[in-house]
Design a protein around this motif. Structure first.
Motif, PDB file in Angstrom:
ATOM      1  N   ILE A 125       0.843  -1.201   0.000  1.00 22.87           N
ATOM      2  CA  ILE A 125       0.000   0.000   0.000  1.00 22.87           C
ATOM      3  C   ILE A 125       0.879   1.251   0.000  1.00 22.87           C
ATOM      4  O   ILE A 125       0.605   2.222  -0.725  1.00 22.87           O
ATOM      5  CB  ILE A 125      -0.949  -0.005   1.220  1.00 22.87           C
ATOM      6  CG1 ILE A 125      -2.008  -1.092   1.046  1.00 22.87           C
ATOM      7  CG2 ILE A 125      -1.613   1.360   1.392  1.00 22.87           C
ATOM      8  CD1 ILE A 125      -2.905  -1.284   2.251  1.00 22.87           C
ATOM      9  N   LYS A 126       1.934   1.216   0.789  1.00 22.64           N
ATOM     10  CA  LYS A 126       2.859   2.355   0.846  1.00 22.64           C
ATOM     11  C   LYS A 126       3.483   2.621  -0.521  1.00 22.64           C
ATOM     12  O   LYS A 126       3.627   3.776  -0.947  1.00 22.64           O
ATOM     13  CB  LYS A 126       3.944   2.097   1.881  1.00 22.64           C
ATOM     14  CG  LYS A 126       4.889   3.272   2.104  1.00 22.64           C
ATOM     15  CD  LYS A 126       5.904   2.963   3.205  1.00 22.64           C
ATOM     16  CE  LYS A 126       6.844   4.144   3.428  1.00 22.64           C
ATOM     17  NZ  LYS A 126       7.842   3.846   4.505  1.00 22.64           N
ATOM     18  N   LYS A 127       3.804   1.564  -1.243  1.00 22.06           N
ATOM     19  CA  LYS A 127       4.401   1.712  -2.569  1.00 22.06           C
ATOM     20  C   LYS A 127       3.406   2.329  -3.549  1.00 22.06           C
ATOM     21  O   LYS A 127       3.761   3.220  -4.334  1.00 22.06           O
ATOM     22  CB  LYS A 127       4.870   0.351  -3.092  1.00 22.06           C
ATOM     23  CG  LYS A 127       5.602   0.435  -4.425  1.00 22.06           C
ATOM     24  CD  LYS A 127       6.147  -0.918  -4.840  1.00 22.06           C
ATOM     25  CE  LYS A 127       6.885  -0.806  -6.169  1.00 22.06           C
ATOM     26  NZ  LYS A 127       7.418  -2.130  -6.614  1.00 22.06           N
ATOM     27  N   VAL A 128       2.154   1.875  -3.510  1.00 24.18           N
ATOM     28  CA  VAL A 128       1.112   2.439  -4.373  1.00 24.18           C
ATOM     29  C   VAL A 128       0.910   3.914  -4.074  1.00 24.18           C
ATOM     30  O   VAL A 128       0.757   4.742  -4.978  1.00 24.18           O
ATOM     31  CB  VAL A 128      -0.218   1.670  -4.193  1.00 24.18           C
ATOM     32  CG1 VAL A 128      -1.373   2.424  -4.857  1.00 24.18           C
ATOM     33  CG2 VAL A 128      -0.111   0.269  -4.779  1.00 24.18           C
ATOM     34  N   GLU A 130       2.857   6.122  -3.249  1.00 25.69           N
ATOM     35  CA  GLU A 130       3.913   7.033  -3.699  1.00 25.69           C
ATOM     36  C   GLU A 130       3.446   7.871  -4.880  1.00 25.69           C
ATOM     37  O   GLU A 130       3.967   8.963  -5.123  1.00 25.69           O
ATOM     38  CB  GLU A 130       5.160   6.230  -4.086  1.00 25.69           C
ATOM     39  CG  GLU A 130       5.878   5.594  -2.906  1.00 25.69           C
ATOM     40  CD  GLU A 130       7.035   4.714  -3.347  1.00 25.69           C
ATOM     41  OE1 GLU A 130       7.247   4.597  -4.578  1.00 25.69           O
ATOM     42  OE2 GLU A 130       7.722   4.142  -2.474  1.00 25.69           O
ATOM     43  N   THR A 131       2.464   7.363  -5.614  1.00 28.27           N
ATOM     44  CA  THR A 131       1.945   8.097  -6.781  1.00 28.27           C
ATOM     45  C   THR A 131       0.476   8.460  -6.647  1.00 28.27           C
ATOM     46  O   THR A 131       0.046   9.507  -7.103  1.00 28.27           O
ATOM     47  CB  THR A 131       2.134   7.260  -8.063  1.00 28.27           C
ATOM     48  OG1 THR A 131       1.544   5.966  -7.869  1.00 28.27           O
ATOM     49  CG2 THR A 131       3.614   7.096  -8.383  1.00 28.27           C
ATOM     50  N   ASN A 132      -0.312   7.593  -6.025  1.00 35.48           N
ATOM     51  CA  ASN A 132      -1.748   7.818  -5.897  1.00 35.48           C
ATOM     52  C   ASN A 132      -2.273   7.137  -4.651  1.00 35.48           C
ATOM     53  O   ASN A 132      -1.659   6.182  -4.160  1.00 35.48           O
ATOM     54  CB  ASN A 132      -2.495   7.246  -7.115  1.00 35.48           C
ATOM     55  CG  ASN A 132      -2.882   8.328  -8.110  1.00 35.48           C
ATOM     56  OD1 ASN A 132      -3.138   9.457  -7.722  1.00 35.48           O
ATOM     57  ND2 ASN A 132      -2.911   7.977  -9.383  1.00 35.48           N
ATOM     58  N   ARG A 135      -7.624   4.586  -3.044  1.00 36.19           N
ATOM     59  CA  ARG A 135      -8.956   4.918  -3.555  1.00 36.19           C
ATOM     60  C   ARG A 135      -8.892   5.396  -4.995  1.00 36.19           C
ATOM     61  O   ARG A 135      -9.698   4.985  -5.844  1.00 36.19           O
ATOM     62  CB  ARG A 135      -9.599   6.016  -2.690  1.00 36.19           C
ATOM     63  CG  ARG A 135     -10.267   5.530  -1.437  1.00 36.19           C
ATOM     64  CD  ARG A 135     -11.057   6.634  -0.759  1.00 36.19           C
ATOM     65  NE  ARG A 135     -11.666   6.151   0.471  1.00 36.19           N
ATOM     66  CZ  ARG A 135     -11.062   6.096   1.639  1.00 36.19           C
ATOM     67  NH1 ARG A 135      -9.795   6.514   1.735  1.00 36.19           N
ATOM     68  NH2 ARG A 135     -11.684   5.633   2.702  1.00 36.19           N
ATOM     69  N   GLU A 136      -7.960   6.294  -5.282  1.00 38.24           N
ATOM     70  CA  GLU A 136      -7.846   6.839  -6.639  1.00 38.24           C
ATOM     71  C   GLU A 136      -7.499   5.755  -7.640  1.00 38.24           C
ATOM     72  O   GLU A 136      -8.036   5.726  -8.754  1.00 38.24           O
ATOM     73  CB  GLU A 136      -6.804   7.951  -6.661  1.00 38.24           C
ATOM     74  CG  GLU A 136      -7.243   9.221  -5.958  1.00 38.24           C
ATOM     75  CD  GLU A 136      -6.114  10.246  -5.849  1.00 38.24           C
ATOM     76  OE1 GLU A 136      -6.406  11.440  -5.995  1.00 38.24           O
ATOM     77  OE2 GLU A 136      -4.958   9.843  -5.601  1.00 38.24           O
ATOM     78  N   VAL A 137      -6.627   4.852  -7.262  1.00 35.28           N
ATOM     79  CA  VAL A 137      -6.238   3.752  -8.160  1.00 35.28           C
ATOM     80  C   VAL A 137      -7.446   2.876  -8.481  1.00 35.28           C
ATOM     81  O   VAL A 137      -7.692   2.524  -9.647  1.00 35.28           O
ATOM     82  CB  VAL A 137      -5.114   2.905  -7.533  1.00 35.28           C
ATOM     83  CG1 VAL A 137      -4.879   1.635  -8.344  1.00 35.28           C
ATOM     84  CG2 VAL A 137      -3.835   3.715  -7.432  1.00 35.28           C
ATOM     85  N   LEU A 138      -8.211   2.549  -7.462  1.00 38.36           N
ATOM     86  CA  LEU A 138      -9.380   1.702  -7.655  1.00 38.36           C
ATOM     87  C   LEU A 138     -10.451   2.413  -8.477  1.00 38.36           C
ATOM     88  O   LEU A 138     -11.049   1.825  -9.394  1.00 38.36           O
ATOM     89  CB  LEU A 138      -9.946   1.276  -6.302  1.00 38.36           C
ATOM     90  CG  LEU A 138      -9.043   0.346  -5.469  1.00 38.36           C
ATOM     91  CD1 LEU A 138      -9.590   0.207  -4.057  1.00 38.36           C
ATOM     92  CD2 LEU A 138      -8.917  -1.015  -6.128  1.00 38.36           C
ATOM     93  N   ILE A 139     -10.690   3.682  -8.169  1.00 37.12           N
ATOM     94  CA  ILE A 139     -11.689   4.436  -8.923  1.00 37.12           C
ATOM     95  C   ILE A 139     -11.276   4.578 -10.380  1.00 37.12           C
ATOM     96  O   ILE A 139     -12.092   4.371 -11.297  1.00 37.12           O
ATOM     97  CB  ILE A 139     -11.904   5.824  -8.282  1.00 37.12           C
ATOM     98  CG1 ILE A 139     -12.676   5.682  -6.964  1.00 37.12           C
ATOM     99  CG2 ILE A 139     -12.666   6.744  -9.232  1.00 37.12           C
ATOM    100  CD1 ILE A 139     -12.828   6.965  -6.191  1.00 37.12           C
TER     101      ILE A 139
END
Length: 281
Positions: A125-128, A130-132, A135-139
């Motif tokens: 989750i921490k790695k994800v 770093e950019t978004n 929630r934003e990734v899933l949406i």
């Protein structure tokens, strides 16, 4: 069985409930998951929740109830694309979700944070993030599918989404428009219209709408299930099934958070208009 669930039959059930409890509020809901959600959020006896098995049945039933002059009956529905299409309900006894549906409301609450803490990988989750945000990734992974749902409604294409396998969702939630369209059209057993659907999606002004009004909660839950297996966690697929994830989100959604929603405010306004009937704690 489902053939017997008509607005007429549901209106008759409402009349029966009113005869049994003249001073109690009655709440019409779209389905089982809504009943489970609002059983914990509203001060209404479980016997006074009416599962109408679909939004259309809810709206037709409340219309019949209104015509009969029966007070104290409240219909709670998913907004769907109301904010985008400018949909307005004729009845003052209808309130809707803040976002596309109540699953999206839960998704935007701390219930998701609790679920990620329990089922996700802190490092992933921490790695994800770093950019978004997660929630934003899933949406973002569901925006094009939400747009295709909108296309289906606006063009009366009757595309089928229920029971879809979401094969287009890769492990990293990288999606391709062509793959989404193909899966939905194949699932719907439609062999034409692909180009029109793609043109609609490509020409849609995503920046002009709130993503939470466009994406469908069921799609978000599916994306979350995929992400928990690889992108943000290492869960087995059996523990990432939609019913289990939806249940965890419902359980993590508090009355305090519900009290901050527009739905809550609209229900409170309904209570003021419909004295002495109440549904809130």
């Amino acid at each position: 069985m489902f053939e017997d669930i008509t607005p007429e039959a549901l209106a008759a059930e409402v009349l029966f409930l009113r005869a049994q409890a003249p001073e109690s509020s009655i709440v019409l809901l779209e389905g089982d998951s809504d009943v489970r959600l609002f059983e914990n959020l509203l001060d209404v006896d479980i016997s006074n929740f009416v599962n109408c098995f679909g939004k259309e049945n809810v709206l037709l039933t409340i219309e019949m109830v209104d015509e009969g002059g029966l007070r104290g009956v409240l219909a709670i529905v998913d907004a769907d694309f109301a904010a985008i299409l400018g949909t307005v309900y004729a009845s003052q006894n209808v309130v809707q979700s803040d976002f596309h549906d109540f699953e999206v409301v839960l998704f935007n609450s701390t219930a998701l944070d609790r679920l990620l803490t329990e089922d996700g990988s802190r490092e992933k989750i921490k790695k994800v993030q770093e950019t978004n945000s997660v929630r934003e990734v899933l949406i973002n992974s569901c925006l094009h599918l939400g747009c295709l749902r909108l296309y289906s409604q606006k063009t009366a294409s009757n595309l089928k989404f229920k029971g879809m396998r979401y094969r287009f969702l890769g492990r990293k939630l990288e999606v391709q428009i062509d793959e989404i369209i193909k899966e939905v059209f194949d699932h719907s057993r439609k062999h034409t219209g692909h180009d029109d659907a793609k043109k609609f999606i490509n020409n849609f002004s995503f920046s002009t709408v709130d993503p939470n009004q466009l994406v469908c909660g069921h799609d978000l839950i599916a994306a979350l299930g995929v992400a928990l297996q690889s992108l943000i966690g290492s869960r087995n697929a059996v523990h990432c099934a939609a019913p289990e994830l939806e249940s965890k989100l419902r359980l993590g959604f508090s009355r305090e958070e519900f009290s901050k929603t527009r739905t809550y405010a609209d229900i409170r306004a309904w209570e003021h208009r419909t004295v002495p009937f109440r549904v809130l704690h």
